[in-house]
Scaffold this motif. Sequence first.
Motif, PDB file in Angstrom:
ATOM      1  N   ASP A   1       1.038  -1.236  -0.125  1.00 62.38           N
ATOM      2  CA  ASP A   1       0.111   0.080   0.017  1.00 62.38           C
ATOM      3  C   ASP A   1       0.722   1.307  -0.041  1.00 62.38           C
ATOM      4  N   ARG A   2       1.825   1.170   0.805  1.00 59.62           N
ATOM      5  CA  ARG A   2       2.875   2.278   0.846  1.00 59.62           C
ATOM      6  C   ARG A   2       3.553   2.635  -0.307  1.00 59.62           C
ATOM      7  N   LEU A   3       4.037   1.549  -1.090  1.00 61.35           N
ATOM      8  CA  LEU A   3       4.466   1.758  -2.281  1.00 61.35           C
ATOM      9  C   LEU A   3       3.822   2.300  -3.467  1.00 61.35           C
ATOM     10  N   GLU A   4       2.550   1.768  -3.110  1.00 57.66           N
ATOM     11  CA  GLU A   4       1.339   2.325  -4.159  1.00 57.66           C
ATOM     12  C   GLU A   4       1.309   3.801  -4.218  1.00 57.66           C
ATOM     13  N   GLN A   5       1.054   4.081  -2.943  1.00 64.51           N
ATOM     14  CA  GLN A   5       0.486   5.411  -2.630  1.00 64.51           C
ATOM     15  C   GLN A   5       1.877   6.532  -3.068  1.00 64.51           C
ATOM     16  N   ALA A   6       3.084   5.915  -2.900  1.00 67.82           N
ATOM     17  CA  ALA A   6       4.285   6.508  -3.159  1.00 67.82           C
ATOM     18  C   ALA A   6       4.429   6.853  -4.659  1.00 67.82           C
ATOM     19  N   ARG A   7       3.811   5.683  -5.444  1.00 64.05           N
ATOM     20  CA  ARG A   7       3.997   5.655  -6.973  1.00 64.05           C
ATOM     21  C   ARG A   7       2.915   6.772  -7.573  1.00 64.05           C
TER      22      ARG A   7
END
Length: 217
Positions: A190-196
């Motif tokens: 989730d965190r990576l997705e948000q950062a992307r």
Amino acid sequence: MQIDLNDLSRRRLGRVNLDPEARPPRVTVAPGDKEISLDWEGALDDAGNLRKCLACGSGHLFRIKTLPSVTPIFVILAFAGTAVSLFGYANNPIILAALILVMVAELIILVFSRTRIVCYRCRSRYANTQIARYHLPYNQQIAEMTVNQTDELSKNTEQLPGADEAIQNPRLESRRERLSRMRIEHAEEDRLEQARNRDSNGRSSRDSTPGGSDDDS
Ligand SMILES: [Zn+2]
């Protein structure tokens, strides 16, 4: 402590009353004076509450509330009371008093209903004992899990009385560990997705500004 003992196939063996502090390793049940051995190894927690089944050693117990045997009568009375008030007789002081009496009686029954703990695997019941908070009400998933375990156990040899613990605990641990690992991985994704998303949003907003690199073509 009062125990209604069952064997592994949930057949009733009999009822015993015992003192948990005495930890009797064997008890005799009334029909035929049958001797049954109880497994006290790790059965009580620090507060002296029952943690696992004494008959089969399973650590999966659930709590139930048992109501006194007079309860059905009061259920019928309650229905009668509802019907009476529906037909408009509730203005009659005698009927009103009767309704209130039924309500009070039901409250008393609720207060005096006893909580017991029951073993998922062999369905032995434990009453007249303190029940720890970690014993929760019946859960279908745990019930299915313990049924599967019982099947596997009966397939395996019955010569190793400690084997059930060994089978049971690692699986429980690994299940719990797997769940927490999945949760952590999920949070990470989730965190990576948000950062992307943030990155691409920033880029697109920069790109769409007038005079951006896209206009050159
Ligand atoms: Zn049991």
